[in-house]
Design an enzyme around this catalytic site. Structure first.
Site, short mmCIF file in Angstrom:
data_model
loop_
_atom_site.label_atom_id
_atom_site.label_comp_id
_atom_site.label_asym_id
_atom_site.label_seq_id
_atom_site.Cartn_x
_atom_site.Cartn_y
_atom_site.Cartn_z
N SER A 120 0.82 -1.21 0.00
CA SER A 120 0.00 0.00 0.00
C SER A 120 0.85 1.26 0.00
O SER A 120 0.33 2.33 -0.25
CB SER A 120 -0.98 0.03 1.17
OG SER A 120 -0.59 -0.79 2.20
N HIS A 141 -3.89 -3.94 -5.42
CA HIS A 141 -4.13 -3.33 -4.11
C HIS A 141 -5.56 -3.58 -3.65
O HIS A 141 -6.51 -3.00 -4.20
CB HIS A 141 -3.81 -1.82 -4.15
CG HIS A 141 -3.86 -1.17 -2.81
ND1 HIS A 141 -4.64 -0.08 -2.53
CD2 HIS A 141 -3.25 -1.49 -1.65
CE1 HIS A 141 -4.48 0.25 -1.26
NE2 HIS A 141 -3.64 -0.59 -0.71
N GLU A 153 -7.60 -2.14 -6.78
CA GLU A 153 -6.85 -1.24 -7.66
C GLU A 153 -5.79 -2.09 -8.37
O GLU A 153 -4.99 -2.75 -7.70
CB GLU A 153 -6.18 -0.13 -6.85
CG GLU A 153 -7.18 0.87 -6.28
CD GLU A 153 -6.52 1.95 -5.42
OE1 GLU A 153 -6.96 3.11 -5.50
OE2 GLU A 153 -5.59 1.64 -4.65
N ASN A 191 -6.29 5.89 -1.45
CA ASN A 191 -5.59 6.41 -0.27
C ASN A 191 -5.07 7.82 -0.50
O ASN A 191 -4.88 8.59 0.44
CB ASN A 191 -4.44 5.49 0.13
CG ASN A 191 -4.96 4.28 0.89
OD1 ASN A 191 -6.10 4.27 1.36
ND2 ASN A 191 -4.14 3.24 1.00
N1 LIG Z 1 -4.41 -4.10 6.36
C1 LIG Z 1 -4.92 -3.40 5.36
O1 LIG Z 1 -5.99 -2.77 5.47
C2 LIG Z 1 -4.22 -3.40 4.02
C3 LIG Z 1 -4.89 -2.94 2.87
C4 LIG Z 1 -4.25 -3.01 1.64
C5 LIG Z 1 -2.96 -3.51 1.56
N2 LIG Z 1 -2.32 -3.93 2.68
C6 LIG Z 1 -0.97 -4.51 2.55
O2 LIG Z 1 -1.06 -5.93 2.62
C7 LIG Z 1 0.16 -6.46 3.12
C8 LIG Z 1 -0.12 -7.40 4.28
O3 LIG Z 1 -0.78 -6.70 5.30
P1 LIG Z 1 -1.51 -7.46 6.52
O4 LIG Z 1 -2.32 -6.43 7.19
O5 LIG Z 1 -2.15 -8.69 6.03
O6 LIG Z 1 -0.24 -7.87 7.43
P2 LIG Z 1 -0.17 -9.03 8.51
O7 LIG Z 1 0.95 -8.66 9.41
O8 LIG Z 1 -1.49 -9.33 9.09
O9 LIG Z 1 0.25 -10.32 7.68
C9 LIG Z 1 1.49 -10.49 7.04
C10 LIG Z 1 1.79 -11.99 6.98
O10 LIG Z 1 2.90 -12.18 6.12
C11 LIG Z 1 3.69 -13.22 6.67
N3 LIG Z 1 5.03 -13.15 6.13
C12 LIG Z 1 6.02 -12.30 6.47
N4 LIG Z 1 7.12 -12.56 5.72
C13 LIG Z 1 6.83 -13.61 4.95
C14 LIG Z 1 7.56 -14.34 3.98
N5 LIG Z 1 8.81 -14.05 3.69
N6 LIG Z 1 6.95 -15.36 3.36
C15 LIG Z 1 5.68 -15.68 3.66
N7 LIG Z 1 4.94 -15.00 4.56
C16 LIG Z 1 5.51 -13.99 5.20
C17 LIG Z 1 3.61 -13.00 8.15
O11 LIG Z 1 3.98 -14.15 8.88
C18 LIG Z 1 2.14 -12.60 8.32
O12 LIG Z 1 1.35 -13.74 8.57
C19 LIG Z 1 1.01 -5.26 3.47
O13 LIG Z 1 1.86 -4.99 2.40
C20 LIG Z 1 0.00 -4.14 3.64
O14 LIG Z 1 0.54 -2.87 3.43
C21 LIG Z 1 -2.94 -3.91 3.90
#
Ligand SMILES: NC(=O)c1ccc[n+]([C@@H]2O[C@H](COP(=O)([O-])OP(=O)(O)OC[C@H]3O[C@@H](n4cnc5c(N)ncnc54)[C@H](O)[C@@H]3O)[C@@H](O)[C@H]2O)c1
Length: 679
Positions: A120, A141, A153, A191
């Site tokens: 993001s 996204h 997106e 955003n």
């Molecule tokens: N939370 C939101 O509202 C939102 C919205 C759009 C985009 N995003 C993006 O989505 C992505 C994930 O966000 P999230 O909120 O799910 O985070 P989160 O912390 O809940 O989950 C991330 C997961 O990735 C795993 N992980 C880390 N390194 C890894 C690897 N090398 N191989 C495999 N798995 C691995 C972790 O163990 C964890 O389970 C981020 O880039 C975030 O910016 C989040």
């Protein structure tokens, strides 16, 4: 184009598990990968809990959930992604971690695999140096919760190939996402204006313009939203708002940088306290500031080519669930007023300039005109897309007018040898815009409804009689006017997700755009009556068995099927046909005097008494007058030339829209079961 048979999701956290859930729900197998067994299991448990809630809310049956979960493979072994068609990365928002993931994937995956990032805050292009396939790399996204929020997106970087984009758009459609294609720019589209909206709320507090309760109230009134900015931050996480504003500020300058108070709140590790009295006199100044920032930024991103005005509004309405998008708000308050509010922001923040788009629009002295119908000619075929997915592509006056214009362009284009009509997003077309009917009935302007319907008929007749083949691509639900549009095309190509249906008698009116007529011409008046009286959905499979479809195909085969159909020529849709036994049984229920009896609750004699009883029950919920008029119209249309049959339909519109039941049915839709009085 190859099919999308297997998708990988990296990361089983909040986003990854939700993305995986949505994809398996829509029928595509997923391999979900995380670094540790415990994280994998947590993701699986999250999905199972969500699906169990779906069973409680009767969205799924237990059996369906079993099938859905059966499509999920959860593992720590990335090698299982080798033959995936698409892999979506959703790991921590950490550049080094993501880069490492893409390096590994690039080495493991076959050349066909497209890699996507759900980042993001980074540019999509930031990861292309790590891989040998930048042409097959794209931003995807999602919005929280990704199994529920339909917006996606899709962000190409400069080197993303056209083929990758086509596949990325197809994959989005296949898991029921409404995609908007957005430039690789900070905050992408949504955003970019949403985060400054949150941040400006904090600045208003910081400057002492108003307290939190007042700012919340002002935002709710101004943007017609259920939660104000502070409550939204509490729900989604105050640190996330700070992180997003910091990223935007770093890339775009101090206007976007986070308010001091936002940083302080994160340091305190507390949510905002929403308590307090609304200071009425401060509400308007707050609305003005929030409008100035949010609308100004929305115009700036369009100026920079990040997204179109329509997609920006779509992002707000689908992704943020706003009732109006920023450009609709601008039209509502007036472009001159918008300009004044944005200029006040530009005067306050030296690095924010009033966007040219606004100045030009003010110069035109007209509101923004939205494009709801797109035309693209691809490999000799014109694709007309009804593009109002936020309203399931419902037909309002502007849409019908634009459909007419795009159709005329497609007809006149020597490059186009056939014309395909399709809907954006999950639906084909969900009928006519109900709000339009209600507004005109209440204003005593039923004549306007009749005139609108007449224009609709003229367009449908042009589509039906066009010199070029006209094909409806029914790859989602259609209702009422949408089904009538599909039936007016010379041929229908459907995927299993396609459907037809005539729910009008359930909302106090009758199908007024030739649906009864065209259905009767194909399957006979008795079966047409059955579907109009009951409002039963005609699934793609049923439509195929009734001979309503020229082709029934899988989503990935659409382009080829259309090309084949155009090359081979469309079959005569009104050819005579034998109905399958099940359809004959339904038709029998409405044959001859049975129809009249059904309308007064009499159960017809039938081999299947249970079916007859169920039919009586269904019809019992419909508006009696609408049923009666529909029955008469179908009878009178038999044997008439189309033009005369259309007039028979038009002639009863005034009568039906003037009934109390029509208003009751139309205003009850989606709220409550209507109570019909038969008048
Ligand atoms: N939370 C939101 O509202 C939102 C919205 C759009 C985009 N995003 C993006 O989505 C992505 C994930 O966000 P999230 O909120 O799910 O985070 P989160 O912390 O809940 O989950 C991330 C997961 O990735 C795993 N992980 C880390 N390194 C890894 C690897 N090398 N191989 C495999 N798995 C691995 C972790 O163990 C964890 O389970 C981020 O880039 C975030 O910016 C989040």
């Amino acid at each position: 184009m190859s099919a999308i048979k297997k998708i990988g999701v990296i990361g089983a956290g909040n986003m990854g598990s939700g993305i995986a859930q949505k994809i398996i729900q829509e029928g595509i197998p997923v391999v979900m990968v995380d670094i540790k067994e415990a994280f994998v299991q947590k993701g699986v448990d999250t999905i199972k809990n969500m699906l169990a809630q779906g069973v409680e809310r009767k969205i799924f049956t237990g059996q369906q959930v079993e099938e859905i979960v059966g499509r999920l493979t959860a593992t720590t072994d990335m090698n299982q992604l080798a033959d995936a068609d698409l892999v979506i990365e959703a790991v921590f928002e950490d550049k080094a971690v993501k880069t490492e993931v893409f390096k590994k994937l690039d080495a493991i995956c076959e050349p066909k695999t497209i890699l996507a990032t759900n980042t993001s805050s980074y540019y999509v292009k930031d990861f292309t140096n790590a891989i040998s396939r930048p042409d097959r790399f794209v931003g995807y996204h999602y919005f929280y919760h990704p199994a529920k929020n339909r917006l996606l997106e899709i962000i190409p970087h400069d080197g993303t190939s056209e083929e990758t984009m086509e596949k990325a758009v197809l994959a989005a459609k296949l898991h029921a996402k409404t995609a908007i294609v957005v430039k690789d720019a900070p905050g992408f589209a949504v955003n970019r204006f949403f985060v400054p909206f949150l941040n400006e709320a904090v600045r208003l507090l910081e400057e002492g313009v108003a307290d939190i309760a007042t700012i919340e109230e002002a935002a709710k009134r101004g943007f017609k939203i259920g939660m104000g900015p502070f409550e939204l931050m509490n729900v989604t996480g105050v640190p996330i708002a700070l992180h997003a504003a910091t990223t935007l500020g770093n890339e775009l300058g101090s206007f976007y940088a986070p308010a001091q108070m936002l940083k302080a709140q994160v340091d305190k590790k507390e949510n905002w306290s929403l308590e307090g009295e609304v200071a009425e006199s401060r509400v308007q100044p707050v609305i003005d500031r929030l409008y100035g920032v949010c609308l100004g930024v929305a115009a700036a991103l369009v100026d920079e080519g990040v997204a179109s005005i329509e997609d920006t509004d779509r992002g707000a309405k689908i992704g943020l669930r706003w009732i109006q998008g920023p450009f609709e708000i601008m039209n509502q308050i007036g472009i001159a007023t918008t300009c004044d509010l944005v200029e006040a922001i530009a005067a306050k923040y030296p690095d924010f300039k009033t966007p040219r788009l606004l100045i030009q629009q003010k110069g035109k002295g007209a509101p923004f005109a939205f494009q709801f119908v797109d035309l693209e000619v691809k490999e000799g075929i014109a694709y007309i897309t009804i593009n109002r997915p936020e309203a399931m592509n419902a037909l309002n006056e502007a849409t019908v007018e634009q459909l007419d214009a795009r159709f005329a362009e497609a007809q006149a284009d020597p490059q186009a040898k056939a014309i395909v009509l399709q809907g954006a997003g999950k639906a084909f077309v969900a009928g006519a815009d109900i709000r339009y009917f209600v507004k005109n009935i209440k204003a005593g302007r039923i004549d306007d409804i009749v005139a609108f319907t007449r224009r609709g008929h003229e367009l449908l007749l042009k589509i039906e009689n066009a010199s070029k083949p006209t094909i409806a691509l029914l790859d989602g639900l259609s209702l009422g006017g949408g089904s009538e549009l599909a039936l007016a095309c010379q041929a229908i190509v459907a995927t299993p997700a396609g459907s037809l249906g005539f729910p009008e008698t359930g909302i106090g009116i009758y199908p007024g755009l030739g649906g009864m007529l065209r259905l009767a011409l194909q399957v006979g008046p008795d079966l047409a009556k059955y579907y109009v009286f009951t409002g039963d959905t005609i699934s793609a499979t049923s439509a195929d068995s009734l001979g309503l479809l020229a082709r029934m195909i899988k989503p990935a085969e659409v382009d080829q099927a259309i090309r084949d159909l155009v090359n081979q020529g469309v079959p005569d849709k009104n050819r005579s046909r034998e109905l399958p036994a099940a359809a004959q049984a339904l038709a029998h229920l409405c044959a001859g005097d049975n129809a009249k009896g059904l309308l007064t609750g009499q159960q017809p004699q039938a081999d299947d008494a249970d079916l007859a009883a169920k039919t009586v029950k269904k019809i019992g919920y419909k508006a009696p007058l609408a049923l009666k008029v529909a029955n008469e119209i179908i009878d009178r249309q038999v044997g008439q030339p189309i033009a005369a049959a259309v007039e028979i339909e038009l002639a009863r519109l005034n009568e039906i829209f003037a009934t109390a039941d029509a208003l009751e049915g139309l205003t009850s839709l989606g709220r409550k079961r209507p109570e019909y009085k038969g008048k």
